[in-house]
Design an enzyme around this catalytic site. Structure first.
Site, PDB file in Angstrom:
ATOM      1  N   ASP A  13      20.156  39.081  19.695  1.00  0.00           N
ATOM      2  CA  ASP A  13      21.410  39.163  18.926  1.00  0.00           C
ATOM      3  C   ASP A  13      21.243  38.891  17.438  1.00  0.00           C
ATOM      4  O   ASP A  13      22.141  38.364  16.789  1.00  0.00           O
ATOM      5  CB  ASP A  13      22.466  38.197  19.514  1.00  0.00           C
ATOM      6  CG  ASP A  13      22.633  38.405  20.997  1.00  0.00           C
ATOM      7  OD1 ASP A  13      22.751  39.569  21.406  1.00  0.00           O
ATOM      8  OD2 ASP A  13      22.615  37.417  21.748  1.00  0.00           O
ATOM      9  N   GLY A  15      20.471  41.349  15.273  1.00  0.00           N
ATOM     10  CA  GLY A  15      20.740  42.566  14.504  1.00  0.00           C
ATOM     11  C   GLY A  15      19.602  43.580  14.533  1.00  0.00           C
ATOM     12  O   GLY A  15      19.427  44.338  13.586  1.00  0.00           O
ATOM     13  N   LYS A  16      18.877  43.611  15.639  1.00  0.00           N
ATOM     14  CA  LYS A  16      17.820  44.637  15.780  1.00  0.00           C
ATOM     15  C   LYS A  16      18.407  46.038  15.751  1.00  0.00           C
ATOM     16  O   LYS A  16      17.831  46.953  15.185  1.00  0.00           O
ATOM     17  CB  LYS A  16      17.078  44.498  17.117  1.00  0.00           C
ATOM     18  CG  LYS A  16      16.230  43.277  17.244  1.00  0.00           C
ATOM     19  CD  LYS A  16      15.536  43.237  18.598  1.00  0.00           C
ATOM     20  CE  LYS A  16      16.460  43.029  19.782  1.00  0.00           C
ATOM     21  NZ  LYS A  16      17.184  41.756  19.806  1.00  0.00           N
ATOM     22  N   ALA A  41      20.567  43.718  27.719  1.00  0.00           N
ATOM     23  CA  ALA A  41      20.646  43.832  26.260  1.00  0.00           C
ATOM     24  C   ALA A  41      21.994  44.398  25.828  1.00  0.00           C
ATOM     25  O   ALA A  41      22.614  45.167  26.554  1.00  0.00           O
ATOM     26  CB  ALA A  41      19.540  44.744  25.755  1.00  0.00           C
ATOM     27  N   GLY A  42      22.432  43.996  24.643  1.00  0.00           N
ATOM     28  CA  GLY A  42      23.623  44.602  24.067  1.00  0.00           C
ATOM     29  C   GLY A  42      23.366  44.808  22.589  1.00  0.00           C
ATOM     30  O   GLY A  42      23.247  43.846  21.844  1.00  0.00           O
ATOM     31  N   HIS A  43      23.217  46.039  22.172  1.00  0.00           N
ATOM     32  CA  HIS A  43      22.956  46.326  20.767  1.00  0.00           C
ATOM     33  C   HIS A  43      24.212  46.881  20.110  1.00  0.00           C
ATOM     34  O   HIS A  43      24.731  47.902  20.529  1.00  0.00           O
ATOM     35  CB  HIS A  43      21.816  47.358  20.630  1.00  0.00           C
ATOM     36  CG  HIS A  43      20.483  46.801  21.018  1.00  0.00           C
ATOM     37  ND1 HIS A  43      19.354  47.570  21.113  1.00  0.00           N
ATOM     38  CD2 HIS A  43      20.106  45.537  21.328  1.00  0.00           C
ATOM     39  CE1 HIS A  43      18.337  46.795  21.464  1.00  0.00           C
ATOM     40  NE2 HIS A  43      18.768  45.570  21.608  1.00  0.00           N
ATOM     41  N   THR A  44      24.699  46.158  19.108  1.00  0.00           N
ATOM     42  CA  THR A  44      25.898  46.615  18.414  1.00  0.00           C
ATOM     43  C   THR A  44      25.484  47.460  17.217  1.00  0.00           C
ATOM     44  O   THR A  44      24.724  47.014  16.371  1.00  0.00           O
ATOM     45  CB  THR A  44      26.726  45.399  17.961  1.00  0.00           C
ATOM     46  OG1 THR A  44      26.939  44.566  19.107  1.00  0.00           O
ATOM     47  CG2 THR A  44      28.062  45.832  17.386  1.00  0.00           C
ATOM     48  N   GLN A 177      16.150  41.557  23.564  1.00  0.00           N
ATOM     49  CA  GLN A 177      16.056  40.083  23.619  1.00  0.00           C
ATOM     50  C   GLN A 177      15.224  39.571  22.436  1.00  0.00           C
ATOM     51  O   GLN A 177      15.211  40.213  21.405  1.00  0.00           O
ATOM     52  CB  GLN A 177      15.484  39.627  24.977  1.00  0.00           C
ATOM     53  CG  GLN A 177      16.464  39.795  26.134  1.00  0.00           C
ATOM     54  CD  GLN A 177      16.465  41.191  26.714  1.00  0.00           C
ATOM     55  OE1 GLN A 177      15.425  41.752  26.977  1.00  0.00           O
ATOM     56  NE2 GLN A 177      17.630  41.759  26.927  1.00  0.00           N
ATOM     57  N   THR A 192      14.054  35.326  29.634  1.00  0.00           N
ATOM     58  CA  THR A 192      14.299  36.567  30.357  1.00  0.00           C
ATOM     59  C   THR A 192      13.010  36.928  31.103  1.00  0.00           C
ATOM     60  O   THR A 192      12.009  36.205  31.014  1.00  0.00           O
ATOM     61  CB  THR A 192      14.785  37.678  29.391  1.00  0.00           C
ATOM     62  OG1 THR A 192      15.253  38.787  30.174  1.00  0.00           O
ATOM     63  CG2 THR A 192      13.681  38.145  28.454  1.00  0.00           C
TER      64      THR A 192
HETATM   65  P1  IMP Z   1      18.497  37.799  31.931  1.00  0.00           P
HETATM   66  O1  IMP Z   1      17.680  38.536  30.930  1.00  0.00           O
HETATM   67  O2  IMP Z   1      19.804  38.467  32.236  1.00  0.00           O
HETATM   68  O3  IMP Z   1      17.704  37.450  33.153  1.00  0.00           O
HETATM   69  O4  IMP Z   1      18.907  36.390  31.283  1.00  0.00           O
HETATM   70  C1  IMP Z   1      17.942  35.383  30.956  1.00  0.00           C
HETATM   71  C2  IMP Z   1      18.335  34.682  29.660  1.00  0.00           C
HETATM   72  O5  IMP Z   1      18.225  35.608  28.579  1.00  0.00           O
HETATM   73  C3  IMP Z   1      19.777  34.174  29.621  1.00  0.00           C
HETATM   74  O6  IMP Z   1      19.794  32.998  28.843  1.00  0.00           O
HETATM   75  C4  IMP Z   1      20.521  35.304  28.916  1.00  0.00           C
HETATM   76  O7  IMP Z   1      21.698  34.862  28.293  1.00  0.00           O
HETATM   77  C5  IMP Z   1      19.479  35.722  27.907  1.00  0.00           C
HETATM   78  N1  IMP Z   1      19.608  37.128  27.463  1.00  0.00           N
HETATM   79  C6  IMP Z   1      19.243  38.240  28.144  1.00  0.00           C
HETATM   80  N2  IMP Z   1      19.478  39.338  27.423  1.00  0.00           N
HETATM   81  C7  IMP Z   1      19.971  38.924  26.240  1.00  0.00           C
HETATM   82  C8  IMP Z   1      20.382  39.604  25.055  1.00  0.00           C
HETATM   83  O8  IMP Z   1      20.303  40.828  24.930  1.00  0.00           O
HETATM   84  N3  IMP Z   1      20.837  38.818  24.036  1.00  0.00           N
HETATM   85  C9  IMP Z   1      20.877  37.466  24.136  1.00  0.00           C
HETATM   86  N4  IMP Z   1      20.513  36.787  25.224  1.00  0.00           N
HETATM   87  C10 IMP Z   1      20.059  37.511  26.270  1.00  0.00           C
HETATM   88 MG    MG Z   2      22.613  41.647  21.643  1.00  0.00          MG
END
Ligand code: IMP
Ligand code: MG
Length: 335
Positions: A13, A15-16, A41-44, A177, A192
């Site tokens: 998160d 800003g990639k 992942a969530g990329h805005t 991540q 993760t």
């Molecule tokens: P998982 O990747 O869903 O197994 O989550 C493992 C850890 O990584 C948790 O603390 C999640 O909140 C964090 N996490 C996974 N993907 C992201 C992401 O894209 N951004 C921020 N935190 C993430």
């Molecule tokens: Mg994100």
């Protein structure tokens, strides 16, 4: 073959998506490749004034660039197909640009259901961990075994090497991540299940000598989402959360906030071999009189933005590499 890599130096998160989007506009990539993670992942991304949140699909689609979900990723097919439809509906011709490596792994509904019960780590509950576990346990399902993905499959070796335009291939690797969540370098077990360093990009079929720039992306403060206690005691973090809109792009959870951790940043910059480092969201701290960071156990507070910028650039050049280009950016600024 040439490749640039975008990596996150903190907990995701940072800003990639924004940096990758800006690079796609400026440089002449032939391919954009996502190299790790899944729909956790969530990329805005803001494209022509419109906001997009992508989970699986690399940002090359916004610029007509062939975009690949690489072999290092795990894919939830229905989420992927839904995202394609959403992009198409918004006028982005994603279907003809997006491919999935045939040796990427599938997140099954069973993986999702299992991850949905997680309480220990605070995962995104998207099935990521169980999918990687089964991949390495040699019980996984690959993209080539999923008929719904047939129209999108790609053979990475043929694409990259048995290609007449081999010498013209220019790739942008888009990571997911971040360093603090990396399965090896992060704060295990609060991590993760994939690798989030530049090494992970290389696992997708590109030789090390192809790497040109490594863009390390950070924020001027830290955020983390998950089960461990992370937020500092300072009341100002509440204000920063609101100003910075620090809520998960995938799950909507509030992100925990703390001051920048220079030790981890330095480690991430070294291990990733960054040639560029961008600090985002400078504007969030503007006017708060809170230009703070941790250097080891010591909390430093700087009088103004210029001072923290000078300190950070100087330390990274001195302690990591004097050729690193260090940049500072506001949230909506595009470098
Ligand atoms: P998982 O990747 O869903 O197994 O989550 C493992 C850890 O990584 C948790 O603390 C999640 O909140 C964090 N996490 C996974 N993907 C992201 C992401 O894209 N951004 C921020 N935190 C993430
Ligand atoms: Mg994100």
């Amino acid at each position: 073959m040439i490749a640039d890599v975008v990596v996150d130096l903190q907990y995701g998160d940072c800003g990639k998506g924004k940096i990758a989007h800006a690079l796609c506009r400026e440089r002449k990539y032939t391919h954009v490749i996502r190299y790790n993670g899944g729909c956790n992942a969530g990329h805005t991304i803001y494209h022509n004034g419109q906001k997009f949140v992508t989970h699986h699909i690399p940002c090359g689609v916004f610029f007509g660039i062939k975009s690949i979900i690489g072999p290092g990723c795990v894919v939830h097919t229905d989420t992927f197909l839904k995202e394609l439809e959403e992009l198409e509906a918004a006028g982005i011709p994603a279907k003809k640009l997006v491919h999935v490596a045939n040796n990427a792994h599938i997140i099954t509904d069973f993986h999702r259901a299992e991850d949905g019960k997680d309480e220990a780590i605070g995962t995104t509950r998207r099935g990521n961990g169980p999918a990687y576990r089964d991949k390495y346990g040699r019980k996984g399902v690959r993209a080539l075994d999923d008929p719904k993905l047939y129209p999108y499959l790609i053979d990475m070796y043929r694409e990259l090497y048995e290609n007449e335009a081999y010498n013209e291939i220019e790739i942008l690797f888009e990571g997911a991540q971040g360093f603090g969540l990396d399965v090896d370098w992060g704060d295990y077990p609060y991590v993760t299940s994939s690798h989030c360093t530049v090494g992970s990009a290389l696992l997708n079929g590109v030789p090390p000598r192809a790497i040109r720039d490594v863009w390390g992306v950070a924020k001027i403060y830290e955020t983390y989402v998950g089960a461990k206690d992370f937020e500092g005691p300072d009341e100002i973090f509440e204000t920063i959360r609101e100003r910075g809109q620090e809520y998960g792009a995938t799950t909507g959870r509030p992100r925990q906030i703390n001051w920048l951790d220079f030790d981890m940043l330095k480690m991430a910059t070294r291990i990733n071999g960054c040639t560029k480092v961008v600090f985002n969201k400078m504007d969030v701290l503007e006017g708060l009189d809170a230009w703070c960071l941790y250097d080891g156990p010591n909390l430093y507070q700087f009088k103004k933005r210029d001072d923290i910028e000078l300190w950070l650039s100087g330390k990274l050049e001195l302690e990591v590499d004097d050729n690193i280009e260090v940049m500072f950016s506001g949230d909506k600024e595009f470098i």
